[in-house]
Write a protein that holds these residues in place. Structure first.
Motif, short mmCIF file in Angstrom:
data_model
loop_
_atom_site.label_atom_id
_atom_site.label_comp_id
_atom_site.label_asym_id
_atom_site.label_seq_id
_atom_site.Cartn_x
_atom_site.Cartn_y
_atom_site.Cartn_z
N VAL A 291 13.75 -0.27 -0.25
CA VAL A 291 12.71 -0.34 -1.28
C VAL A 291 11.72 -1.45 -0.96
O VAL A 291 12.11 -2.60 -0.73
CB VAL A 291 13.33 -0.58 -2.68
CG1 VAL A 291 12.24 -0.78 -3.72
CG2 VAL A 291 14.25 0.57 -3.06
N ASP A 292 10.43 -1.11 -0.95
CA ASP A 292 9.37 -2.12 -0.89
C ASP A 292 9.02 -2.52 -2.32
O ASP A 292 8.88 -1.65 -3.19
CB ASP A 292 8.12 -1.57 -0.19
CG ASP A 292 8.38 -1.29 1.28
OD1 ASP A 292 9.19 -2.00 1.88
OD2 ASP A 292 7.78 -0.33 1.81
N ALA A 293 8.87 -3.81 -2.57
CA ALA A 293 8.66 -4.29 -3.94
C ALA A 293 7.53 -5.30 -3.99
O ALA A 293 7.41 -6.15 -3.11
CB ALA A 293 9.94 -4.92 -4.48
N ASP B 128 7.17 7.74 -2.53
CA ASP B 128 6.89 7.70 -3.97
C ASP B 128 6.96 6.27 -4.48
O ASP B 128 7.60 5.40 -3.88
CB ASP B 128 7.92 8.56 -4.73
CG ASP B 128 7.65 10.04 -4.57
OD1 ASP B 128 6.62 10.39 -3.97
OD2 ASP B 128 8.49 10.84 -5.02
N ARG B 129 6.30 6.04 -5.62
CA ARG B 129 6.28 4.71 -6.22
C ARG B 129 6.72 4.79 -7.67
O ARG B 129 6.46 5.78 -8.36
CB ARG B 129 4.88 4.09 -6.14
CG ARG B 129 4.37 3.93 -4.72
CD ARG B 129 2.95 3.39 -4.70
NE ARG B 129 2.44 3.32 -3.35
CZ ARG B 129 1.22 2.89 -3.04
NH1 ARG B 129 0.40 2.49 -4.00
NH2 ARG B 129 0.81 2.85 -1.79
N GLN C 33 10.82 -6.66 0.74
CA GLN C 33 11.62 -5.47 0.98
C GLN C 33 13.06 -5.75 0.59
O GLN C 33 13.65 -6.75 0.99
CB GLN C 33 11.55 -5.03 2.44
CG GLN C 33 12.26 -3.70 2.71
CD GLN C 33 11.93 -3.13 4.08
OE1 GLN C 33 11.38 -3.84 4.93
NE2 GLN C 33 12.24 -1.87 4.31
N SER D 144 3.71 10.18 -7.43
CA SER D 144 4.27 11.07 -6.41
C SER D 144 3.27 12.16 -6.07
O SER D 144 2.79 12.88 -6.97
CB SER D 144 5.57 11.69 -6.94
OG SER D 144 6.13 12.58 -5.98
N HIS E 108 -4.11 4.91 -7.12
CA HIS E 108 -2.80 5.29 -6.57
C HIS E 108 -2.81 5.40 -5.05
O HIS E 108 -1.76 5.33 -4.42
CB HIS E 108 -2.32 6.61 -7.19
CG HIS E 108 -2.98 7.83 -6.63
ND1 HIS E 108 -4.19 8.29 -7.08
CD2 HIS E 108 -2.60 8.69 -5.64
CE1 HIS E 108 -4.53 9.38 -6.42
NE2 HIS E 108 -3.59 9.64 -5.53
N LEU F 78 6.38 2.49 -11.11
CA LEU F 78 5.70 1.34 -11.69
C LEU F 78 6.39 0.95 -12.99
O LEU F 78 6.39 1.71 -13.96
CB LEU F 78 4.23 1.67 -11.97
CG LEU F 78 3.41 0.56 -12.65
CD1 LEU F 78 3.28 -0.65 -11.74
CD2 LEU F 78 2.04 1.08 -13.06
N LEU G 136 12.87 11.23 -6.57
CA LEU G 136 11.97 10.45 -5.73
C LEU G 136 12.15 10.89 -4.28
O LEU G 136 13.27 11.21 -3.85
CB LEU G 136 12.25 8.95 -5.84
CG LEU G 136 12.01 8.26 -7.19
CD1 LEU G 136 12.47 6.81 -7.12
CD2 LEU G 136 10.54 8.33 -7.57
N ASP H 130 -2.82 0.54 -1.09
CA ASP H 130 -1.54 0.12 -0.52
C ASP H 130 -0.76 -0.65 -1.58
O ASP H 130 -1.24 -0.95 -2.67
CB ASP H 130 -1.73 -0.71 0.75
CG ASP H 130 -2.50 -1.99 0.52
OD1 ASP H 130 -2.26 -2.65 -0.51
OD2 ASP H 130 -3.35 -2.34 1.35
N LEU H 131 0.47 -0.99 -1.23
CA LEU H 131 1.39 -1.53 -2.23
C LEU H 131 0.92 -2.87 -2.79
O LEU H 131 1.15 -3.17 -3.96
CB LEU H 131 2.79 -1.69 -1.60
CG LEU H 131 3.94 -1.81 -2.60
CD1 LEU H 131 4.04 -0.57 -3.46
CD2 LEU H 131 5.25 -2.07 -1.88
#
Length: 277
Positions: free
Chosen positions: A64-66, A219-220, A60, A177, A249, A222, A215, A252-253
């Motif tokens: 933002v989670d990455a 939303d993500r 994180q 999204s 989609h 890529l 966003l 999970d992340l």
């Protein structure tokens, strides 16, 4: 030994053969042992080089989670010409995904140069366009160096409200999204040239190439390199990235990049021909 009197030559030969064979096996084992030690040492050096060039991305960064996946085409290498970085700057979260032209150590060196410059510029340059301009000038000013770096730079402002993107000749990011997958394509002026080539080929300035991507929370975005989008199967067909993203989609992340990696490896038959991030 009991047969020495009847067959001295055979006994002597057997004893000498046993001694020589044992000695040869011992020497071979020692060489193998040293080879394993050397390989372990080289592997540790490669891992250290990867950590130095491609630093681990925190799970994180601000809001933002990455998650990052890096796949080297060379099974013996840990790092190649693909590059990525993320910085929590005073102006927001800034990211870069890029691909240095070429192969081998030259591409690794160029990727390391770009990442080092990006980390400093992302913290000190006020605008995202300014970061791209300075990176382009930095690469163009390297005497005796040829080549370029395709890159996409992203800024998520501290106050939220979407992302700013400048694409320098790189595959466009995908936006996930509301269950839909779309390409974040620049309107109007289009993409800026790859970093290091603006003075040579012209094209839109990074200032004119910056565009907004709406966003909302959840939303993500890529980012990827052409080692993903241009990977081919045995029949020469490109990897259907959008289809795989649509299929995964809802994951999970952590599971999404894992699913994409599995699909990519299955598509190319297990062996990548180019680095992929």
């Amino acid at each position: 030994v009991l047969h020495w009197a009847e067959r001295p030559v055979a006994v002597t030969t057997s004893l000498l053969g046993t001694v020589v064979t044992t000695a040869m096996v011992w020497v071979a084992f020692r060489r193998l042992e040293r080879g394993v030690d050397v390989q372990d040492g080289l592997r540790r050096v490669a891992e250290a080089a990867q950590r130095a060039v491609l630093r681990p991305v925190p799970r994180q960064v601000g809001p933002v989670d990455a998650v990052v996946r890096y796949l080297a085409a060379d099974a013996q290498a840990s790092v190649g010409g693909d590059l990525y970085g993320i910085v929590d700057s005073p102006y927001g979260i800034r990211m870069i995904m890029g691909d240095a032209m070429g192969k081998g150590l030259g591409a690794v060196e160029k990727a390391a140069d770009v990442l080092g410059a990006f980390r400093g510029l992302a913290w000190n340059e006020v605008t995202l366009a300014g970061v791209a301009e300075r990176l382009d000038a930095f690469l163009a000013a390297q005497e005796g160096e040829e080549g370029f770096v395709t890159a996409v730079l992203v800024e998520i402002p501290a106050g939220g409200g979407g992302a700013r993107v400048v694409n320098c000749g790189h595959p466009p990011p995908l936006v996930l999204s509301g269950g839909a997958v779309t390409c974040a394509e620049p309107p109007g002026a289009g993409c800026a040239p790859p970093l290091g080539l603006h003075r040579v080929v012209g094209g839109p300035d990074p200032v004119d190439a910056v565009f907004e991507v709406p966003l909302v929370p959840g939303d993500r975005l890529l980012l990827y390199t052409d080692g993903v989008s241009e990977a081919r199967d045995a029949d020469g067909r490109f990897f259907p990235l959008v289809e795989h993203v649509c299929a995964a989609h809802d994951s999970d992340l952590e599971a999404l990049p894992a699913a994409l990696e599995a699909g990519l490896r299955a598509h190319v038959g297990g062996r990548l021909r180019d680095d992929a991030a």
